[in-house]
Design a protein around this motif. Structure first.
Motif, PDB file in Angstrom:
ATOM      1  N   GLN A 131      30.442  64.943  21.830  1.00 53.71           N
ATOM      2  CA  GLN A 131      31.042  63.769  22.472  1.00 53.71           C
ATOM      3  C   GLN A 131      32.208  63.276  21.615  1.00 53.71           C
ATOM      4  O   GLN A 131      32.225  63.471  20.398  1.00 53.71           O
ATOM      5  CB  GLN A 131      30.010  62.658  22.643  1.00 53.71           C
ATOM      6  N   ARG A 188      32.074  65.068  26.643  1.00 52.95           N
ATOM      7  CA  ARG A 188      32.029  63.717  27.220  1.00 52.95           C
ATOM      8  C   ARG A 188      32.893  62.819  26.345  1.00 52.95           C
ATOM      9  O   ARG A 188      32.715  62.785  25.116  1.00 52.95           O
ATOM     10  CB  ARG A 188      30.594  63.206  27.281  1.00 52.95           C
ATOM     11  N   LEU A 202      34.380  64.476  32.315  1.00 48.81           N
ATOM     12  CA  LEU A 202      33.338  63.545  31.858  1.00 48.81           C
ATOM     13  C   LEU A 202      33.965  62.494  30.951  1.00 48.81           C
ATOM     14  O   LEU A 202      33.771  62.504  29.734  1.00 48.81           O
ATOM     15  CB  LEU A 202      32.235  64.300  31.109  1.00 48.81           C
ATOM     16  N   SER A 203      34.715  61.600  31.541  1.00 52.77           N
ATOM     17  CA  SER A 203      35.428  60.635  30.693  1.00 52.77           C
ATOM     18  C   SER A 203      35.256  59.209  31.187  1.00 52.77           C
ATOM     19  O   SER A 203      34.975  58.967  32.370  1.00 52.77           O
ATOM     20  CB  SER A 203      36.915  60.978  30.636  1.00 52.77           C
ATOM     21  N   TYR A 204      35.442  58.296  30.246  1.00 53.05           N
ATOM     22  CA  TYR A 204      35.344  56.866  30.506  1.00 53.05           C
ATOM     23  C   TYR A 204      36.526  56.195  29.814  1.00 53.05           C
ATOM     24  O   TYR A 204      36.924  56.606  28.724  1.00 53.05           O
ATOM     25  CB  TYR A 204      34.046  56.281  29.942  1.00 53.05           C
ATOM     26  N   PHE A 215      27.821  54.611  22.865  1.00 55.60           N
ATOM     27  CA  PHE A 215      28.226  55.803  23.619  1.00 55.60           C
ATOM     28  C   PHE A 215      27.678  57.070  22.959  1.00 55.60           C
ATOM     29  O   PHE A 215      27.114  57.943  23.634  1.00 55.60           O
ATOM     30  CB  PHE A 215      29.750  55.855  23.694  1.00 55.60           C
ATOM     31  N   GLY A 240      24.987  58.467  25.398  1.00 53.35           N
ATOM     32  CA  GLY A 240      25.706  59.361  26.307  1.00 53.35           C
ATOM     33  C   GLY A 240      26.048  58.669  27.617  1.00 53.35           C
ATOM     34  O   GLY A 240      26.479  57.517  27.625  1.00 53.35           O
ATOM     35  N   GLU A 241      25.851  59.356  28.724  1.00 55.24           N
ATOM     36  CA  GLU A 241      26.250  58.799  30.016  1.00 55.24           C
ATOM     37  C   GLU A 241      25.492  57.522  30.363  1.00 55.24           C
ATOM     38  O   GLU A 241      25.956  56.704  31.154  1.00 55.24           O
ATOM     39  CB  GLU A 241      26.064  59.828  31.137  1.00 55.24           C
ATOM     40  N   SER A 242      24.323  57.323  29.764  1.00 50.51           N
ATOM     41  CA  SER A 242      23.550  56.101  30.044  1.00 50.51           C
ATOM     42  C   SER A 242      24.167  54.870  29.407  1.00 50.51           C
ATOM     43  O   SER A 242      23.689  53.754  29.650  1.00 50.51           O
ATOM     44  CB  SER A 242      22.112  56.260  29.538  1.00 50.51           C
ATOM     45  N   ILE A 289      26.593  53.320  30.188  1.00 55.37           N
ATOM     46  CA  ILE A 289      27.145  52.401  31.192  1.00 55.37           C
ATOM     47  C   ILE A 289      26.091  51.424  31.721  1.00 55.37           C
ATOM     48  O   ILE A 289      26.422  50.456  32.391  1.00 55.37           O
ATOM     49  CB  ILE A 289      27.786  53.154  32.381  1.00 55.37           C
ATOM     50  N   ARG A 321      30.912  48.110  31.647  1.00 49.65           N
ATOM     51  CA  ARG A 321      31.110  49.512  31.288  1.00 49.65           C
ATOM     52  C   ARG A 321      31.745  50.311  32.424  1.00 49.65           C
ATOM     53  O   ARG A 321      32.253  51.404  32.177  1.00 49.65           O
ATOM     54  CB  ARG A 321      29.755  50.133  30.884  1.00 49.65           C
TER      55      ARG A 321
END
Lengths: 260, 322
Positions: A115, A189, A215-217, A243, A247-249, A251, B116
């Motif tokens: 990541q 990610r 896989l980006s934010y 982050f 990981g993806e959680s 958010i 988020r």
């Protein structure tokens, strides 16, 4: 330097100085054009990871490697370091110039990176947007929204100028077309952080990365200019660690907070 | 056409602009719909962005999105610290502007708000975003409004000179932030009564204002006194603004109708008198919009209807070209 130790490693084109501290999953922190620093964020990361902070050859008075001509070349050098000293798998946190390096690393060596957190990454500044002022006072103003938080810098002026020269030798804040074409190949990610007051790296860079990396934010850091780790150290450390940990959680707001 | 919203007060029964605004989108075709406004520091800014975007789509792009900080008693009602009001307002506005305009989903790590993943749907019809209006009751808030791409609205002004000073401060701030606003960006709110004669209008307005200030506004004045003396609602460096805020309503309450007309704080009289008063507002304040509040206190419905008809038939034709 307190709990960080520094070592020199012979890698391909020459010596690479690396500071190391902490325990846990390996994490490489790639510094900005200002050079490496042990910020609050770096120390916080070392509380959860084994943090490796290499100094790009030529920075901080270290010898240049004649073979390193491009950011891609430097990314290849870091890839060798990760294979030899990080077990071939790590996460990345990178500031500005370091973000440029990280993007090349993730694009060309996808198996090495889990990541990434990219803080105002350089290398993809659209023409006519953002930019680094030549005037030192103006540059300082654009680096920090809260200059009172900037640590005292005792390094010689010549060293700072040499750091800048190495960065400019890589192309400065140009738009790296070759890298832009490779963004869709990035599998790691990725969390991109941009300061709401950043006049050096514009929001458009964040938009590009968000749209091209699968896989980006993209997250805006309120009340921060370009030097995110200095302007908002707690916010950056909190979101980066969350982050990297979840990981993806990341958010989803954790339950204990929701109950408050 | 404007709608207001205030929480926990008896002066208005509209607690939210959204249901009324939605109804108006279906009953009007061309007129702009100004929501004046949402209590931004007391609400979830993402929700506000979504609701306004929806109204803009439903109205075909006729929305003027109003944002207000709220008045002191609303901070008691929602149990939010008044000290945080300005900081919440500034941060929430920035979130909403991004929510309306960002091309990609985004997160926000702020002082008061953390998100988020923000991605509103639908986006507003107007591009880059709906017109925005914000209120200013003193020079401090006028300078704040000038930071944003917004129209400014003033209501319950103390007199024309004070209002002109507030508008000048807003213009200076707007220019410092790269904008050059004109009359179309200025709205003045005025309590209004139009009758066939001046005497008749003055009599109705006097009764309505007596009830408005003497009964309806009393709980708010008590709350203002308590909040302002115990918090930094106006900031530590601006005690003068708080004092002005408290005295403003008292000043209005103590004036006769003729004194209020002379001060430029109400529109009241025959159609010819009101036309002159509106021209003066335009001349002195450069206001391109006037928000006329015609239902005031205990004013009888038949007087309100007559007032509206006289405005439509005899005042509007004379002032439309201003």
């Amino acid at each position: 330097m307190d709990f960080f130790t520094e070592a020199k490693h012979q890698i391909n084109s020459g010596a690479l100085s690396v500071r190391v501290a902490g325990e846990g999953r390996p994490l490489v922190h790639l510094h900005s054009a200002g050079g490496p620093r042990l910020s609050h964020v770096v120390r916080a990361l070392a509380g959860h990871h084994t943090v490796h902070q290499p100094t790009c050859p030529g920075f901080e008075g270290t010898p240049k490697h004649p073979a390193l001509k491009t950011v891609s070349d430097y990314a290849d050098l870091i890839a060798v370091y990760i294979e030899k000293h990080c077990g071939g798998d790590c996460d990345i946190v990178a500031e500005s110039f370091g973000g440029w390096v990280a993007l090349w690393l993730a694009a060309c060596h996808p198996g090495l990176i889990g990541q990434m957190v990219l803080e105002a990454p350089a290398g993809l500044c659209p023409p006519g947007k953002g930019g680094l002022p030549a005037d030192p006072q103006e540059r300082f103003r654009k680096l920090y929204a809260h200059p009172e938080k900037a640590p005292e810098d005792n390094r010689p002026v010549e060293m700072l100028q040499a750091n800048g020269a190495v960065f400019m030798g890589f192309g400065g804040l140009k738009f790296d077309e070759e890298l832009a074409a490779k963004l869709p190949e990035i599998k790691a990610r990725t969390l991109v952080l941009i300061g709401t007051l950043d006049e050096i790296i514009p929001p458009e860079t964040g938009h590009l990365l968000k749209s091209k990396i699968a896989l980006s934010y993209l997250t805006y850091i309120w009340d921060a200019a370009h030097s995110l780790e200095i302007d908002q150290p707690e916010k950056v450390a909190t979101i980066a660690l969350d982050f990297l940990d979840r990981g993806e959680s990341f958010i989803v707001k954790p339950g204990k907070d929701a109950a408050e | 056409m404007t709608l207001n919203s205030e929480s926990s007060v008896s002066t208005r029964t509209t607690k939210s602009c959204w249901p009324g605004g939605a109804a108006l989108t279906q009953r009007t075709k061309g007129i702009k719909l100004a929501m004046l406004g949402n209590l931004l520091p007391l609400l979830n800014p993402v929700r506000v962005a979504e609701e306004y975007a929806m109204l803009d789509v439903m109205s075909g792009g006729r929305l003027v999105a109003g944002f207000v900080r709220g008045i002191p008693h609303e901070y008691i009602a929602y149990n939010v610290s008044p000290d945080e009001s300005r900081g919440r307002m500034r941060e929430a506005l920035n979130i909403i502007l991004k929510a309306w305009t960002e091309p990609e989903p985004f997160g926000w790590e702020g002082e008061y708000y953390q998100y988020r993943a923000i991605s509103i749907w639908p986006r507003p019809r107007q591009s880059p975003h709906p017109h925005i209006m914000m209120s200013a009751s003193n020079k401090e808030s006028a300078a704040f409004v000038g930071e944003f791409p917004a129209m400014v609205g003033l209501t319950l002004i103390a007199d024309l000179d004070i209002a002109a000073g507030i508008i000048d401060t807003w213009k200076e701030s707007a220019k410092a932030h790269g904008r050059n606003p004109g009359p179309e960006d200025i709205l003045i709110g005025q309590q209004t009564c139009i009758c066939e004669t001046d005497e008749e209008a003055h009599e109705h307005m006097a009764k309505a204002l007596a009830y408005f200030h003497g009964v309806l506004m009393r709980p708010q004045q008590d709350a203002q006194r308590i909040v302002i003396q115990g918090t930094r609602f106006f900031g530590e460096a601006n005690a003068q603004a708080g004092e002005y805020f408290v005295k403003r309503l008292q000043t209005l309450k103590e004036r006769t109708i003729k004194e209020q007309i002379e001060a430029g704080t109400i529109l009241c009289g025959s159609p010819q008198s009101v036309i002159k008063q509106i021209r003066r507002l335009r001349d002195k304040l450069g206001a391109g919009h006037i928000n006329m509040n015609m239902k005031l206190g205990t004013m009888p419905d038949e007087v309100v209807w007559k007032s509206m008809e006289l405005f439509r038939d005899r005042v509007l034709p004379e002032v439309r070209s201003l």
